[in-house]
Each structure stands twice: as structure tokens, then as C-alpha cells.
Design a protein around this motif. Sequence first.
Motif, PDB file in Angstrom:
ATOM      1  N   GLY A 138      78.081  -2.565  21.969  1.00 43.76           N
ATOM      2  CA  GLY A 138      78.769  -2.479  23.260  1.00 43.76           C
ATOM      3  C   GLY A 138      78.392  -3.674  24.102  1.00 43.76           C
ATOM      4  O   GLY A 138      78.082  -4.760  23.585  1.00 43.76           O
ATOM      5  N   PRO A 148      83.127  -6.743  29.549  1.00 41.73           N
ATOM      6  CA  PRO A 148      83.536  -6.332  28.201  1.00 41.73           C
ATOM      7  C   PRO A 148      84.360  -7.367  27.459  1.00 41.73           C
ATOM      8  O   PRO A 148      84.821  -7.100  26.351  1.00 41.73           O
ATOM      9  CB  PRO A 148      84.360  -5.064  28.474  1.00 41.73           C
ATOM     10  CG  PRO A 148      84.928  -5.280  29.831  1.00 41.73           C
ATOM     11  CD  PRO A 148      83.915  -6.074  30.594  1.00 41.73           C
ATOM     12  N   THR A 152      80.173  -8.247  21.493  1.00 42.92           N
ATOM     13  CA  THR A 152      79.388  -7.015  21.599  1.00 42.92           C
ATOM     14  C   THR A 152      77.925  -7.313  21.298  1.00 42.92           C
ATOM     15  O   THR A 152      77.580  -8.291  20.642  1.00 42.92           O
ATOM     16  CB  THR A 152      79.913  -5.947  20.635  1.00 42.92           C
ATOM     17  OG1 THR A 152      79.849  -6.441  19.287  1.00 42.92           O
ATOM     18  CG2 THR A 152      81.341  -5.560  20.979  1.00 42.92           C
ATOM     19  N   LEU A 155      73.206  -2.217  22.158  1.00 42.73           N
ATOM     20  CA  LEU A 155      73.023  -1.584  23.464  1.00 42.73           C
ATOM     21  C   LEU A 155      71.564  -1.177  23.647  1.00 42.73           C
ATOM     22  O   LEU A 155      70.958  -0.589  22.749  1.00 42.73           O
ATOM     23  CB  LEU A 155      73.931  -0.367  23.602  1.00 42.73           C
ATOM     24  CG  LEU A 155      75.405  -0.676  23.855  1.00 42.73           C
ATOM     25  CD1 LEU A 155      76.237   0.591  23.759  1.00 42.73           C
ATOM     26  CD2 LEU A 155      75.599  -1.345  25.206  1.00 42.73           C
ATOM     27  N   GLY A 386      83.050   5.871  27.973  1.00 42.10           N
ATOM     28  CA  GLY A 386      82.036   5.115  27.243  1.00 42.10           C
ATOM     29  C   GLY A 386      81.087   4.330  28.123  1.00 42.10           C
ATOM     30  O   GLY A 386      80.246   3.586  27.614  1.00 42.10           O
ATOM     31  N   GLN A 402      78.202  -0.370  28.423  1.00 48.75           N
ATOM     32  CA  GLN A 402      79.447   0.275  28.009  1.00 48.75           C
ATOM     33  C   GLN A 402      79.564   0.207  26.494  1.00 48.75           C
ATOM     34  O   GLN A 402      79.355  -0.837  25.880  1.00 48.75           O
ATOM     35  CB  GLN A 402      80.652  -0.400  28.672  1.00 48.75           C
ATOM     36  CG  GLN A 402      81.960   0.334  28.442  1.00 48.75           C
ATOM     37  CD  GLN A 402      83.061  -0.145  29.374  1.00 48.75           C
ATOM     38  OE1 GLN A 402      82.871  -1.094  30.115  1.00 48.75           O
ATOM     39  NE2 GLN A 402      84.203   0.503  29.343  1.00 48.75           N
ATOM     40  N   ILE A 403      79.875   1.331  25.878  1.00 51.29           N
ATOM     41  CA  ILE A 403      79.995   1.419  24.427  1.00 51.29           C
ATOM     42  C   ILE A 403      81.343   0.865  23.986  1.00 51.29           C
ATOM     43  O   ILE A 403      82.368   1.105  24.626  1.00 51.29           O
ATOM     44  CB  ILE A 403      79.828   2.873  23.961  1.00 51.29           C
ATOM     45  CG1 ILE A 403      78.421   3.382  24.321  1.00 51.29           C
ATOM     46  CG2 ILE A 403      80.075   3.016  22.477  1.00 51.29           C
ATOM     47  CD1 ILE A 403      78.215   4.844  24.020  1.00 51.29           C
ATOM     48  N   ALA A 404      81.328   0.118  22.908  1.00 50.97           N
ATOM     49  CA  ALA A 404      82.567  -0.447  22.351  1.00 50.97           C
ATOM     50  C   ALA A 404      83.202   0.548  21.389  1.00 50.97           C
ATOM     51  O   ALA A 404      82.524   1.392  20.790  1.00 50.97           O
ATOM     52  CB  ALA A 404      82.266  -1.757  21.641  1.00 50.97           C
ATOM     53  N   THR A 435      87.181  -1.770  25.052  1.00 48.98           N
ATOM     54  CA  THR A 435      86.719  -0.611  25.803  1.00 48.98           C
ATOM     55  C   THR A 435      87.537   0.617  25.435  1.00 48.98           C
ATOM     56  O   THR A 435      88.630   0.522  24.877  1.00 48.98           O
ATOM     57  CB  THR A 435      86.835  -0.862  27.308  1.00 48.98           C
ATOM     58  OG1 THR A 435      88.219  -1.008  27.653  1.00 48.98           O
ATOM     59  CG2 THR A 435      86.083  -2.120  27.719  1.00 48.98           C
TER      60      THR A 435
END
Length: 492
Positions: A138, A148, A152, A155, A386, A402-404, A435
Motif C-alpha cells: 500500500g 496513492p 506501493t 505498509l 482501505g 492506505q492498502i492497495a 485504491t
Amino acid sequence: MMRSLFTAVSGLKNHQTRMDVIGNNIANVNTTGYKSSRVTFADTLSQTLSGASSSNGNVGGVDAKQVGLGMSVSSIDTNFTHGSASSTGNNTDLAIDTDDGLFVVKNGDNTYYTRNGDFTLDDDGSLVMNGSGLHVQGWNATDGSVNPSGNTQNLKIDMNSTMQPKPTSTVTSSGNLSADDTAETIKNIKLTLANGTTQTVSSTDTTTAYKIGDNYTYTDSSGASQTSAISGITLTLSDGTNSTTSSGVYGSSYTLGGSTYPSYATTATVYDSLGTAHSIPVSFQRTSGTGDTWLASVAPGTYGTLTIPSGVTQTMTFDGSTGKLTSGGSMTVGMTVPYPNGATQNQQISIDFSNLTQYSGENNASATGDGYAAGFYKDMSIGQDGVITISYTNGQKQTGGQIAIATFNNPAGLEKEGGSLYSQSNNSGTARVGTFTAQGVTVTPGALEMSNVDISNEFSDMIVTQRGFQANSKIITVSDEMLQTLINMKQS
């Protein structure tokens, strides 16, 4: 006859493959994020005994005569419909709610994709896939902001992070000042002193101001002069009611006759630049009778470690028919905060009154500041979009990352790598990583996606597969018996 034997063997072999797939589906009926597979068959090349002929003037057309040579596995397809979400209560678990979308995880330079949202924080705060330790991908936040559009990253949550304090710059006052209140003047003042005595102010003293904490000098019954701090003030108002204060909440000075007692007072919590909280009083009083003019004030004084060197007032006017504020919407207060090291911080605070009303009913005006104390990492949570949110001990929250999410043109074309992992293949298409919002994907936090295996469907397929296997084995048995008859004819 030999063709029937080989044809039946192909049927046995490929029905066994189908049974293998069914068995694997059932074995993974409780595997998190597992996607079931299915087998489809196709016939193989047929032997042509005679070709087809078209019609002519004398006879009609004749179809080709062909004998099939068995069957083969046409495809083993993966069903990517999403499974039901099972609540876990773990704030790092995620269940994808849509058919599309896979989490991106990495082992070094190797990238994998998964529907298994069983995530956890490891010893250094990295968000990893539970059981395998693969790093969830992320974008990490910088000062609460995420970009974003970049590459990536692994995290990571800084569990030793702190949030610097925010000094209060604005206090917002809201609520109601009662239209039923009347302005009252002070008719009598009784002082309670720290030495336990009480003193009534002379009715002729209309100029001296009295305030909590000030020293008061008086003559005792023996004629000696005594001095003690004022710890409480009891005021008798013009309507005959009494009001007592001992906390300095009003923080103003009172004199006989001309001093109008506040109709209502509240406190506002404000923070200095080091994050220390202070309470300052905000008083409201009607200026005359039942008119539509009020006086808001913050009195000078020392409140804890905070000093307000100069009091401020603001006249507010309301529309008598609508109860709306028409003028006097704000004022600015200066405060001085002496720190233990001898330094002094001067701070200006604006108080906004624009949300106050004057309706009939009770006084319930409040005052809320926008600052906060220093905060230390408390917890983290993940939203449906996310976004990772970090909670601090000061009650504030900040974006931590923020998670991808990845989507593919053909997710069924992904290759299974074991451990609930998939890898990109030539027929899956290239991963589109972005995202959740951009990819149209949502998740259920605190839950895991269950397997999408349908047990009833698998059992039905198992019966059909078993019968197909049995039928093909019967072909072999009958063909063998026919061959045996031929052999017996020769021997006889």
C-alpha cells in the motif's frame, strides 16, 4: 473394439481428474478466501469412416460416419464470485465484498495476490499476512497524508509515534441564551474567607471589586486588623435570589448596585503550545431588563497555570422575533502561560458566537476549543476504503496509510501458488493496482471472506462424476468380455 477400451480409459482418467478437483474444493470448504474450481470436458479427435457427401439430382446428402476416440479435460476454471464475510472482531482482518479485487503481498521482490485478508501487525509494526509473514502492500502516510499515485510499499505502522499538540486558536460557542432571563443587579455581597470567617460587604461600598483568590482585610471583634483570601462569594440579586461561587468560574469582579450578575456561564477548555489544558470562563449576561442585548465576557485572572491579563467583553444583539444573532459574532482573548522553565507563551484565541440563539427555554450555551494535547499511539483500524487510521491517546485520529488493491481483466486466469496466493499469468492480464475507491472495491473490516465452495453442488457433482466413472469402467468390462469371446472362438 480396441477403440472402446482406450475411449473408456480416457473417461476413467478424466473423471478421476474431476473427482480430484471436487475433493480439493471440499477440502478447502473452510479455507479463508478460497475460490472453488470446476472441470469441463470436451470430446477428442474422431475417426472418420466415411466423409459427408452433398445431395445431387438423384439422391440426398449423406452425413459423415465418425467414431469418437474419447474425451479430455477442456478446462479447469476458477470461480471468483466472492464468499460471505465472517465477523472476527479483529481490526486488521479484511473481507473483500466484490467479485473483483485482490490484496497485494510481497516476499522480497516476488509479488503475489490474495483474497485472504487475515492480516496482523508484526513486532516492528509491519502489516503482514498472518501465518506467512508476507508484507501487505500500500502507501504509507507522511504527516497524515497519503499519495496513492506512487509505487506501493510495505505498509508499516509506527507504534511509537506521537502527535504533537495543537494550541487552541478558536473557541466556538453554541447553544441557547434564554429569552426568558432578566438582567439582575447585585444588592448584597457576603464573602467567605480562607480562615473560615464570613464578612458582609458594607452597603455603602459600591466601588470596591471582589474576586475569588483576592485578599480581603477586615477588623475583627477585638478591633484587630485581619487579612485572608476570598474563597467564596455569595451574591444576593435584585430579584431576591442568592448565588454562590467558590471556583472562580465566572472570574469577574463584583461590586454592589451597579454590577450586573451573569445570567449564565460556561467554561471552555483550551490548550497551550505544549498541550497543557486550561479552563477559561465565558460569561453571558443580559444588559438590561428583558432586552435583546447580551454581554459576553472573559474576565481577567489566573486559572490554574494560565493567566488572562486583560479581560474582554463583546456585546451581542439578537433579533427579538427570530432569536437569531444579528451582531457581535466574535471576540479575541489573549492569555499568558508561564512554563516551569520560566518561559512565557502568549496566545491569542478567537471566540466565535455566531451559532448562539436567543429562544425561550433554558440556558445551555457551551464553548468548545479546537486544540488538543499531545497524543501517543493507542490503536489502529482499517476502513471500508482501505484507509488505515491511527488513534492517539488525546482522542485525535490521523491517517497512517492506505492498502492497495489489484484487479485483473481475467482473474480466473491467475495461477494458484498455494497458501491462498495467486500469481499473474499470461492469460490473467496485467495487474491494475490502485485504491479501493478507484478500483470500485469495498471491504468489510473486522471480518474474513469465507470459501465460496457450495457443498450441495459439490456433492451433486460427486455423484455425477462417480456415475460417469462407473459407466466408463463398465465399457472396459464389456469390451474385455467381447475380446474374450473372440479368443474363445479361436480356441474352439
